[in-house]
Design an enzyme around this catalytic site. Structure first.
Site, PDB file in Angstrom:
ATOM      1  N   ASP A 198       0.551  -1.461   0.236  1.00 52.45           N
ATOM      2  CA  ASP A 198      -0.087   0.002  -0.069  1.00 52.45           C
ATOM      3  C   ASP A 198       1.375   1.382  -0.008  1.00 52.45           C
ATOM      4  O   ASP A 198       0.527   2.265   0.654  1.00 52.45           O
ATOM      5  CB  ASP A 198      -1.003   0.002   1.045  1.00 52.45           C
ATOM      6  CG  ASP A 198      -1.858   0.560   1.498  1.00 52.45           C
ATOM      7  OD1 ASP A 198      -2.271   1.372  -0.340  1.00 52.45           O
ATOM      8  OD2 ASP A 198      -1.933   1.515   2.171  1.00 52.45           O
ATOM      9  N   PHE A 237       1.254   8.689   0.860  1.00 52.22           N
ATOM     10  CA  PHE A 237       0.881   9.169   2.414  1.00 52.22           C
ATOM     11  C   PHE A 237       0.875   8.236   3.391  1.00 52.22           C
ATOM     12  O   PHE A 237       1.202   8.720   4.544  1.00 52.22           O
ATOM     13  CB  PHE A 237      -0.543   8.698   1.290  1.00 52.22           C
ATOM     14  CG  PHE A 237      -1.595   9.717   0.802  1.00 52.22           C
ATOM     15  CD1 PHE A 237      -1.640  10.987   1.058  1.00 52.22           C
ATOM     16  CD2 PHE A 237      -1.679   9.075  -0.018  1.00 52.22           C
ATOM     17  CE1 PHE A 237      -1.688  11.713  -0.190  1.00 52.22           C
ATOM     18  CE2 PHE A 237      -2.188  10.057  -0.837  1.00 52.22           C
ATOM     19  CZ  PHE A 237      -2.790  11.485  -1.297  1.00 52.22           C
TER      20      PHE A 237
HETATM   21  N1  LIG Z   1       4.222   6.244  14.592  1.00 54.78           N
HETATM   22  C1  LIG Z   1       3.439   7.519  13.947  1.00 54.78           C
HETATM   23  N2  LIG Z   1       4.478   8.493  14.522  1.00 54.78           N
HETATM   24  C2  LIG Z   1       3.252   9.553  13.762  1.00 54.78           C
HETATM   25  N3  LIG Z   1       2.443   9.774  13.536  1.00 54.78           N
HETATM   26  C3  LIG Z   1       1.862   8.916  12.945  1.00 54.78           C
HETATM   27  C4  LIG Z   1       2.534   7.303  13.205  1.00 54.78           C
HETATM   28  N4  LIG Z   1       1.752   6.194  12.748  1.00 54.78           N
HETATM   29  C5  LIG Z   1       1.166   7.039  12.103  1.00 54.78           C
HETATM   30  N5  LIG Z   1       0.551   8.285  12.053  1.00 54.78           N
HETATM   31  C6  LIG Z   1       0.226   9.165  11.753  1.00 54.78           C
HETATM   32  O1  LIG Z   1      -1.434   8.585  11.114  1.00 54.78           O
HETATM   33  C7  LIG Z   1      -2.190   9.159  10.061  1.00 54.78           C
HETATM   34  C8  LIG Z   1      -2.235   7.690   9.924  1.00 54.78           C
HETATM   35  O2  LIG Z   1      -1.647   6.422   9.666  1.00 54.78           O
HETATM   36  P1  LIG Z   1      -1.562   5.315   9.159  1.00 54.78           P
HETATM   37  O3  LIG Z   1      -1.442   5.583   7.568  1.00 54.78           O
HETATM   38  O4  LIG Z   1      -0.578   3.627   9.671  1.00 54.78           O
HETATM   39  O5  LIG Z   1      -3.203   4.603   9.004  1.00 54.78           O
HETATM   40  P2  LIG Z   1      -4.588   4.374   7.798  1.00 54.78           P
HETATM   41  O6  LIG Z   1      -3.970   5.072   6.695  1.00 54.78           O
HETATM   42  O7  LIG Z   1      -5.623   4.280   8.556  1.00 54.78           O
HETATM   43  O8  LIG Z   1      -4.207   3.163   7.763  1.00 54.78           O
HETATM   44  P3  LIG Z   1      -4.327   1.820   7.135  1.00 54.78           P
HETATM   45  O9  LIG Z   1      -4.347   1.582   5.830  1.00 54.78           O
HETATM   46  O10 LIG Z   1      -4.022   1.167   8.209  1.00 54.78           O
HETATM   47  O11 LIG Z   1      -6.126   1.851   7.496  1.00 54.78           O
HETATM   48  C9  LIG Z   1      -0.637   9.001   9.070  1.00 54.78           C
HETATM   49  O12 LIG Z   1      -0.568   9.783   7.486  1.00 54.78           O
HETATM   50  C10 LIG Z   1       0.478   9.526   9.514  1.00 54.78           C
HETATM   51  O13 LIG Z   1       0.021  11.548   9.585  1.00 54.78           O
HETATM   52 MG   LIG Z   2      -2.467   5.397   5.533  1.00 55.44          MG
END
Ligand SMILES: Nc1ncnc2c1ncn2[C@@H]1O[C@H](COP(=O)(O)OP(=O)(O)OP(=O)(O)O)[C@@H](O)[C@H]1O
Ligand SMILES: [Mg+2]
Length: 300
Positions: A231, A235
């Site tokens: 993925d 982003f």
């Molecule tokens: N370890 C971290 N420290 C700081 N900010 C984070 C961290 N992990 C994620 N974030 C913030 O949160 C946002 C969402 O996290 P992530 O991309 O993991 O989730 P998602 O896109 O909803 O994932 P998924 O595809 O698993 O549903 C990231 O784009 C980032 O801005």
């Molecule tokens: Mg994400």
């Protein structure tokens, strides 16, 4: 909209009996879409009055839903995401992983990420998975991992997602792949170290060639560990404040031996190269960065 803030507010007022009811609901939801009142009586050992009292508190905090007798044919209950949050938070606190939650620091497609403070004052990222509350088709995507195909609940899918991402980080981090350090996982919640930086999509880097090279290096390092991101996009790539690159959001990873691995790798690498071509006018042929065939060979 799920509000962790509301859970955090209710949390200090919650008593062991409230958690006992939530836990009973969680377990019974494996067998019932709507958990009958009688099953909760048996599971908790509470009398009707006590159980009624606990359910009304949980209802007030929006941690459960109650069905009407007319719809389901009996009085039944379901856990809501807020109730699941409360169960996970309790473990994080009891295990000494976090002492409190701060503001939201990230919203993804399928997760909310909050600042967590460890008892020693270290800042952590606490990721709450939120898949499937809005669409059931999303949940169906996860069929592959689910053994009992009849029973795919949002609870299960979100827990599985957190487990899988945690597992990926446990493979990658010790091998030096630039990813957040995995700290803990419970139910649908993943705790990792918090980064300071910006998603690639939100920033303009001064040295795009260097950044692209670092991204592809990191990606290949992960492949060497046998992990395909699956993925990858602007982003899910972070440029930290010191300029280094971090690959995040490993919820959709597959093993290198997975039948779709080569397809996913191609898509990941093409996404990134395309992005740099559009935004920074760097001409790269993504095919140059695809691994050789034998990478799959000895694993598949
Ligand atoms: N370890 C971290 N420290 C700081 N900010 C984070 C961290 N992990 C994620 N974030 C913030 O949160 C946002 C969402 O996290 P992530 O991309 O993991 O989730 P998602 O896109 O909803 O994932 P998924 O595809 O698993 O549903 C990231 O784009 C980032 O801005
Ligand atoms: Mg994400």
């Amino acid at each position: 909209m799920v509000m962790v803030e509301r859970v955090v507010q209710a949390f200090p007022q919650m008593e062991p009996e409230d958690f006992k009811v939530l836990r009973a609901l969680e377990l019974e939801m494996r067998h019932h879409e709507w958990v009958p009142f009688e099953r909760l009586l048996e599971r908790t050992g509470f009398d009707e009055k006590e159980l009624g009292y606990r359910l009304s508190r949980l209802d007030r905090w929006d941690m459960i839903i109650r069905t009407r007798r007319e719809t389901v044919g009996y009085l039944g209950y379901q856990l809501r995401p807020e109730g699941y949050d409360a169960l996970a938070l309790r473990v994080l606190v009891e295990e000494g992983i976090i002492e409190g939650l701060g503001p939201e620091i990230g919203v993804g497609k399928e997760a909310d990420v909050y600042l967590g403070i460890s008892p020693k004052g270290v800042e952590l990222a606490v990721k709450f998975n939120r898949i499937g509350r809005t669409s059931y088709t999303k949940i169906k995507r996860y069929r592959e991992y689910v053994k009992d195909k009849r029973h795919i609940s949002w609870l299960y899918v979100n827990r599985l997602t957190a487990e899988r991402e945690f597992e990926a980080l446990l493979h990658l981090y010790p091998e030096g792949v630039p990813v957040p350090r995995p700290v803990y996982q419970n139910r649908h919640v993943l705790v990792m170290t918090k980064f300071d930086g910006k998603e690639l999509a939100e920033t303009r880097v001064d040295d795009p060639e260097r950044v692209l090279r670092e991204i592809l290096d990191a990606y290949h390092q992960a492949l060497e560990v046998g992990v395909v991101h699956g993925d990858l996009s602007q982003f899910n790539i972070v440029v930290e404040n010191d300029g280094s690159v971090l690959l995040i959001d490993w919820a959709h990873w597959v093993d290198l031996s997975h039948p779709s691995a080569s397809e996913l790798i191609e898509r990941d690498v093409r996404n990134v190269c395309e992005y740099f071509r559009r935004k920074y006018r760097i001409s790269v042929d993504y095919r140059e960065f695809l691994p050789d065939e034998e990478v799959y060979g000895d694993r598949g």
